[in-house]
Design an enzyme around this catalytic site. Structure first.
Site, PDB file in Angstrom:
ATOM      1  N   TYR A 105      20.992  14.409  13.455  1.00 35.90           N
ATOM      2  CA  TYR A 105      21.862  13.019  13.450  1.00 35.90           C
ATOM      3  C   TYR A 105      22.863  13.232  12.147  1.00 35.90           C
ATOM      4  O   TYR A 105      22.502  12.918  11.062  1.00 35.90           O
ATOM      5  CB  TYR A 105      20.546  12.209  12.965  1.00 35.90           C
ATOM      6  CG  TYR A 105      21.150  10.778  13.247  1.00 35.90           C
ATOM      7  CD1 TYR A 105      21.916  10.205  13.738  1.00 35.90           C
ATOM      8  CD2 TYR A 105      20.650   9.751  12.099  1.00 35.90           C
ATOM      9  CE1 TYR A 105      22.654   8.968  13.823  1.00 35.90           C
ATOM     10  CE2 TYR A 105      20.904   8.567  12.095  1.00 35.90           C
ATOM     11  CZ  TYR A 105      21.957   8.104  13.022  1.00 35.90           C
ATOM     12  OH  TYR A 105      22.536   6.595  12.803  1.00 35.90           O
ATOM     13  N   ASP A 144      22.826  13.409  18.258  1.00 33.34           N
ATOM     14  CA  ASP A 144      23.643  12.423  17.908  1.00 33.34           C
ATOM     15  C   ASP A 144      24.812  13.028  16.783  1.00 33.34           C
ATOM     16  O   ASP A 144      24.544  12.948  15.667  1.00 33.34           O
ATOM     17  CB  ASP A 144      23.221  11.001  17.559  1.00 33.34           C
ATOM     18  CG  ASP A 144      24.291  10.126  17.046  1.00 33.34           C
ATOM     19  OD1 ASP A 144      25.506  10.356  17.333  1.00 33.34           O
ATOM     20  OD2 ASP A 144      23.962   8.894  16.580  1.00 33.34           O
TER      21      ASP A 144
END
Length: 252
Positions: A105, A144
């Protein structure tokens, strides 16, 4: 072998929105999550047949990652081995005989790009970490990554050129990652496809109008290209402002 990656933007919230039904429906060998927003012991998940790996941020209700794997890993690593970057639970690495699986992330550069300088430091440290792994065996990176790489990776690219996630600095770092011997798997299969997004703002009916961004990725080291069989984006699956993305590989 099926891999799923999903920024759930709060796992406890998504658990109330049919997460378990989605999890069972997708039936992945590896199910990777970002932005779990959990501390240890804040959730108990019954996932028969899966080994659970969690990395929590020190700050409560922030960041965090997880991987649920049908096959237990040979080894697991949390973070990238640098204290300055390992306080926010952003990275988990699982070691298998044929590859490393890394879920990430990436830090957001935030409004007014107030965290862009830190983001640049992170990018350099992270690619160095991946390169060290790649010396040992192939790498599968998912998560992400908080950047839309090309103009076709977001709907309104002209008005977002100086916004977090589409600055030239962030895009150049993603290009540099690919130049280190990695492949954006979705673009490998769909080099020119437009309208394929994985994140939509909660404002302005963005999802209804498909005014989104593709900021969630499966990136693999180039020695895995011959093993790729498919890549997809599950835009039909709701529950978060992101949707799950999928990669399938064959090692037969």
């Amino acid at each position: 072998m099926k891999f799923i990656s999903w920024n759930v933007n709060g796992l406890r919230a998504v658990m109330k929105k049919n997460f378990m039904d989605i999890f069972q429906q997708l039936d992945a060998d590896f199910f990777c999550l970002q932005e779990t927003k959990l501390q240890a012991e804040q959730i108990q998940m019954e996932l028969p047949g899966y080994t659970q790996y969690w990395n929590y941020a020190e700050k409560k209700g922030y960041s965090g990652t997880a991987i649920f794997a049908k096959e237990p890993a040979e080894k697991v690593f949390y973070g990238i081995g640098q204290d300055v970057h390992d306080q926010e639970g952003r990275v988990i690495t699982l070691q298998y005989p044929q590859f490393y699986l890394v879920t990430c992330y990436t830090p957001n550069s935030q409004n007014e790009l107030k965290r862009l300088d830190y983001r640049m430091e992170w990018e350099d440290a992270f690619v160095s970490y991946l390169d060290e792994l790649k010396k040992d065996r192939p790498v599968i990176l998912c998560g992400d990554l908080n950047v839309a790489h090309q103009e076709i990776d977001l709907k309104n690219w002209k008005t977002n050129q100086n916004n977090a996630g589409f600055t030239m600095e962030e895009r150049e770092k993603f290009t540099a990652l690919l130049d280190h011997g990695y492949v954006d798997t979705f673009r490998h299969f769909y080099p020119d496809l437009t309208g394929a997004y994985s994140w939509w703002s909660y404002r302005f009916n963005a999802r209804k109008n498909n005014a989104g961004w593709r900021i969630d990725y499966f990136v693999v080291s180039s020695d895995l290209v011959d093993h790729l069989t498919s890549a997809s984006i599950h835009a039909e699956i709701l529950g978060s402002d992101h949707c799950p993305i999928e990669l399938q590989l064959s090692f037969e």
